[in-house]
Write a protein that holds these residues in place. Structure first.
Motif, PDB file in Angstrom:
ATOM      1  N   GLN A 194       0.848  -1.193   0.000  1.00 54.84           N
ATOM      2  CA  GLN A 194       0.000   0.000   0.000  1.00 54.84           C
ATOM      3  C   GLN A 194       0.887   1.248   0.000  1.00 54.84           C
ATOM      4  OE1 GLN A 194      -3.377  -0.518   0.252  1.00 54.84           O
ATOM      5  NE2 GLN A 194      -4.117   1.579   0.482  1.00 54.84           N
ATOM      6  N   PRO A 195       0.452   2.341  -0.610  1.00 56.73           N
ATOM      7  CA  PRO A 195       1.257   3.564  -0.559  1.00 56.73           C
ATOM      8  C   PRO A 195       1.576   3.982   0.877  1.00 56.73           C
ATOM      9  CG  PRO A 195      -0.546   3.823  -2.117  1.00 56.73           C
ATOM     10  CD  PRO A 195      -0.786   2.532  -1.398  1.00 56.73           C
ATOM     11  N   GLY A 196       2.827   4.364   1.100  1.00 56.57           N
ATOM     12  CA  GLY A 196       3.229   4.886   2.395  1.00 56.57           C
ATOM     13  C   GLY A 196       3.486   3.871   3.475  1.00 56.57           C
ATOM     14  N   VAL A 197       3.324   2.585   3.214  1.00 57.76           N
ATOM     15  CA  VAL A 197       3.534   1.562   4.244  1.00 57.76           C
ATOM     16  C   VAL A 197       4.968   1.048   4.152  1.00 57.76           C
ATOM     17  CG1 VAL A 197       2.807  -0.658   5.165  1.00 57.76           C
ATOM     18  CG2 VAL A 197       1.109   0.906   4.186  1.00 57.76           C
ATOM     19  N   PRO A 198       5.782   1.214   5.214  1.00 58.00           N
ATOM     20  CA  PRO A 198       7.182   0.783   5.149  1.00 58.00           C
ATOM     21  C   PRO A 198       7.308  -0.735   5.016  1.00 58.00           C
ATOM     22  CG  PRO A 198       6.830   2.342   6.939  1.00 58.00           C
ATOM     23  CD  PRO A 198       5.477   1.930   6.463  1.00 58.00           C
ATOM     24  N   HIS A 199       8.332  -1.166   4.278  1.00 61.69           N
ATOM     25  CA  HIS A 199       8.604  -2.588   4.082  1.00 61.69           C
ATOM     26  C   HIS A 199      10.042  -2.731   3.601  1.00 61.69           C
ATOM     27  CE1 HIS A 199       7.429  -0.952   0.214  1.00 61.69           C
ATOM     28  NE2 HIS A 199       8.126  -1.906  -0.354  1.00 61.69           N
ATOM     29  N   ASP A 200      10.542  -3.945   3.609  1.00 59.85           N
ATOM     30  CA  ASP A 200      11.856  -4.228   3.057  1.00 59.85           C
ATOM     31  C   ASP A 200      11.708  -5.395   2.090  1.00 59.85           C
ATOM     32  OD1 ASP A 200      11.447  -6.339   4.775  1.00 59.85           O
ATOM     33  OD2 ASP A 200      12.957  -5.722   6.232  1.00 59.85           O
ATOM     34  N   GLY A 201      12.763  -6.105   1.806  1.00 60.86           N
ATOM     35  CA  GLY A 201      12.682  -7.253   0.918  1.00 60.86           C
ATOM     36  C   GLY A 201      13.980  -8.021   0.914  1.00 60.86           C
ATOM     37  N   GLU A 202      13.880  -9.343   0.962  1.00 62.51           N
ATOM     38  CA  GLU A 202      15.062 -10.183   0.987  1.00 62.51           C
ATOM     39  C   GLU A 202      14.700 -11.589   0.525  1.00 62.51           C
ATOM     40  OE1 GLU A 202      16.211 -10.027   5.049  1.00 62.51           O
ATOM     41  OE2 GLU A 202      14.747 -11.517   5.699  1.00 62.51           O
ATOM     42  N   PRO A 203      15.682 -12.388   0.139  1.00 62.93           N
ATOM     43  CA  PRO A 203      15.367 -13.755  -0.270  1.00 62.93           C
ATOM     44  C   PRO A 203      14.855 -14.568   0.913  1.00 62.93           C
ATOM     45  CG  PRO A 203      17.743 -13.422  -0.172  1.00 62.93           C
ATOM     46  CD  PRO A 203      17.117 -12.079  -0.003  1.00 62.93           C
ATOM     47  N   ALA A 204      13.822 -15.382   0.646  1.00 62.01           N
ATOM     48  CA  ALA A 204      13.300 -16.246   1.702  1.00 62.01           C
ATOM     49  C   ALA A 204      14.048 -17.573   1.753  1.00 62.01           C
ATOM     50  CB  ALA A 204      11.813 -16.508   1.466  1.00 62.01           C
ATOM     51  N   GLY A 205      14.915 -17.832   0.799  1.00 59.06           N
ATOM     52  CA  GLY A 205      15.715 -19.058   0.772  1.00 59.06           C
ATOM     53  C   GLY A 205      16.999 -18.814   0.015  1.00 59.06           C
ATOM     54  N   ASP A 206      17.767 -19.862  -0.165  1.00 56.53           N
ATOM     55  CA  ASP A 206      19.078 -19.725  -0.803  1.00 56.53           C
ATOM     56  C   ASP A 206      18.994 -19.367  -2.283  1.00 56.53           C
ATOM     57  OD1 ASP A 206      20.242 -20.369   1.611  1.00 56.53           O
ATOM     58  OD2 ASP A 206      20.459 -22.506   1.134  1.00 56.53           O
ATOM     59  N   ASP A 207      17.866 -19.662  -2.921  1.00 55.16           N
ATOM     60  CA  ASP A 207      17.758 -19.457  -4.361  1.00 55.16           C
ATOM     61  C   ASP A 207      17.343 -18.044  -4.745  1.00 55.16           C
ATOM     62  OD1 ASP A 207      18.490 -22.065  -4.883  1.00 55.16           O
ATOM     63  OD2 ASP A 207      16.433 -22.800  -4.826  1.00 55.16           O
ATOM     64  N   GLY A 208      16.985 -17.206  -3.782  1.00 51.43           N
ATOM     65  CA  GLY A 208      16.538 -15.869  -4.110  1.00 51.43           C
ATOM     66  C   GLY A 208      15.137 -15.867  -4.694  1.00 51.43           C
ATOM     67  N   TRP A 209      14.839 -14.892  -5.537  1.00 51.08           N
ATOM     68  CA  TRP A 209      13.501 -14.838  -6.134  1.00 51.08           C
ATOM     69  C   TRP A 209      13.549 -14.083  -7.459  1.00 51.08           C
ATOM     70  CZ3 TRP A 209      15.198 -11.056  -2.896  1.00 51.08           C
ATOM     71  CH2 TRP A 209      14.849  -9.728  -3.173  1.00 51.08           C
ATOM     72  N   ARG A 210      12.540 -14.356  -8.273  1.00 44.59           N
ATOM     73  CA  ARG A 210      12.331 -13.614  -9.512  1.00 44.59           C
ATOM     74  C   ARG A 210      10.873 -13.180  -9.554  1.00 44.59           C
ATOM     75  NH1 ARG A 210      13.661 -17.217 -13.019  1.00 44.59           N
ATOM     76  NH2 ARG A 210      11.587 -17.853 -13.710  1.00 44.59           N
ATOM     77  N   TYR A 211      10.645 -11.901  -9.920  1.00 45.94           N
ATOM     78  CA  TYR A 211       9.261 -11.428  -9.919  1.00 45.94           C
ATOM     79  C   TYR A 211       9.004 -10.424 -11.022  1.00 45.94           C
ATOM     80  CZ  TYR A 211      10.944  -7.445  -6.927  1.00 45.94           C
ATOM     81  OH  TYR A 211      11.593  -6.353  -6.400  1.00 45.94           O
ATOM     82  N   ARG A 212       7.720 -10.220 -11.273  1.00 43.83           N
ATOM     83  CA  ARG A 212       7.226  -9.188 -12.181  1.00 43.83           C
ATOM     84  C   ARG A 212       6.476  -8.179 -11.320  1.00 43.83           C
ATOM     85  NH1 ARG A 212       7.406 -10.518 -17.565  1.00 43.83           N
ATOM     86  NH2 ARG A 212       8.027 -12.665 -18.018  1.00 43.83           N
ATOM     87  N   MET A 213       6.899  -6.909 -11.374  1.00 42.43           N
ATOM     88  CA  MET A 213       6.313  -5.889 -10.518  1.00 42.43           C
ATOM     89  C   MET A 213       5.737  -4.755 -11.348  1.00 42.43           C
ATOM     90  SD  MET A 213       6.523  -6.778  -7.348  1.00 42.43           S
ATOM     91  CE  MET A 213       5.955  -5.198  -6.720  1.00 42.43           C
ATOM     92  N   LEU A 214       4.642  -4.187 -10.832  1.00 36.47           N
ATOM     93  CA  LEU A 214       4.039  -2.979 -11.384  1.00 36.47           C
ATOM     94  C   LEU A 214       4.012  -1.923 -10.287  1.00 36.47           C
ATOM     95  CD1 LEU A 214       1.000  -4.608 -13.218  1.00 36.47           C
ATOM     96  CD2 LEU A 214       3.132  -3.797 -14.263  1.00 36.47           C
ATOM     97  N   TYR A 215       4.544  -0.747 -10.583  1.00 38.18           N
ATOM     98  CA  TYR A 215       4.532   0.368  -9.638  1.00 38.18           C
ATOM     99  C   TYR A 215       3.530   1.393 -10.151  1.00 38.18           C
ATOM    100  CZ  TYR A 215       8.578  -2.017  -7.808  1.00 38.18           C
ATOM    101  OH  TYR A 215       9.393  -2.977  -7.272  1.00 38.18           O
ATOM    102  N   LEU A 216       2.473   1.601  -9.381  1.00 36.24           N
ATOM    103  CA  LEU A 216       1.250   2.234  -9.882  1.00 36.24           C
ATOM    104  C   LEU A 216       0.878   3.466  -9.064  1.00 36.24           C
ATOM    105  CD1 LEU A 216      -0.627  -1.174  -9.990  1.00 36.24           C
ATOM    106  CD2 LEU A 216       0.375  -0.001 -11.973  1.00 36.24           C
TER     107      LEU A 216
END
Length: 285
Positions: free
Chosen positions: A75-97
């Motif tokens: 949600q706009p204005g809600v603080p967060h971070d981001g990190e891999p949840a496992g050893d393989d990391g992650w791949r994603y498709r994101m939309l910034y709206l």
């Protein structure tokens, strides 16, 4: 749906493009194996789907994990971070709206939608996010196709998961607007028209116009545009022009784009259709 066939890059890898309808909207396709995002907040909404691996992030006081196939959002204005949840990391498709983009699918005067969860398990929405993201990053896709798909995704997302579930404005009879749009698409099929171009002619908002045309004809404005282009290409195949020139004349990005669309619509390639037409016309009598 998650796409595990492509391995996650060993190092950070990202591509991005700006989205139609709003200059500050962005699509990002990225993979990270060891990267950790510092705590931050976005001015607008963020919506994505995890293709492979898993993303962990702290959001609204909890540590969340978005696995492959899940929808992640903030949600706009809600603080967060981001990190891999496992050893393989992650791949994603994101939309910034930006918020202004979501307001396009809301009734006039409706408040911006609020989403409580940061991870959603919804296969239908996940597939739509992935498909729309691919289309938005396709340089050969028409402006109408990209805009229509983006607004339809936002309407699906808010309609299924917003806390207040704002109802879309009702679609009433708009025969004049529909006729204007169809005539404009027929006359200017080769141009890269936008929903704003059509909406301005019809006197409706872009999203309302898209829904009105689809409701009354069974096809979206983009589908009507594609049909007009394919008919023009089919007529031209009776002549001597090269396929690449026919594709350009009809408004397709290139010959391969024409070939894919033509085969999907008519069941055979432009070249095969041309042989049938030209052989038939060469017959005596």
């Amino acid at each position: 749906m998650p796409d595990d066939a492509q391995p996650i890059s060993p190092g950070p890898a990202a591509t991005a493009c700006r989205l139609p309808l709003c200059p500050d909207a962005l699509a990002l396709y990225a993979s990270y194996r060891n990267h950790r995002f510092s705590r931050h907040a976005h001015e607008g909404y963020a919506l994505g789907v995890i293709e492979a691996g898993a993303l962990a992030f702290r959001y609204r006081g909890s540590r969340l994990v978005a696995p492959a196939g899940a929808v992640n959002l903030v949600q706009p204005g809600v603080p967060h971070d981001g990190e891999p949840a496992g050893d393989d990391g992650w791949r994603y498709r994101m939309l910034y709206l930006p918020a202004a983009l979501l307001s396009m699918v809301l009734p006039d005067g409706a408040p911006l939608p609020h989403f409580r969860p940061g991870v959603i398990e919804d296969p239908l929405l996940a597939a739509r996010v992935a498909d729309t993201h691919r289309l938005l990053m396709d340089a050969a896709a028409s402006q109408l196709a990209r805009e229509t798909a983006l607004l339809a995704l936002l309407a699906l997302w808010t309609g299924r998961h917003a806390d207040d579930r704002p109802a879309s404005p009702p679609v009433g009879p708009e025969p004049r607007a529909v006729r204007l749009v169809l005539d404009l698409l027929a006359a200017r099929f080769a141009e890269n028209l936008s929903l704003h171009d059509l909406a301005r002619e019809a006197g409706l908002s872009p999203w309302h116009l898209s829904r009105v045309v689809a409701r009354h004809t069974g096809l979206s404005p983009h589908a009507h545009q594609r049909e007009c282009r394919l008919r023009a290409a089919r007529r031209a195949l009776a002549g001597p022009d090269r396929l690449a020139d026919i594709a350009a004349m009809a408004g397709f990005a290139d010959q391969s784009h024409l070939t894919r669309a033509f085969a999907a619509r008519f069941g055979l390639s432009p070249g095969a259709y041309r042989k049938i037409v030209q052989n038939t016309s060469a017959l005596p009598g």
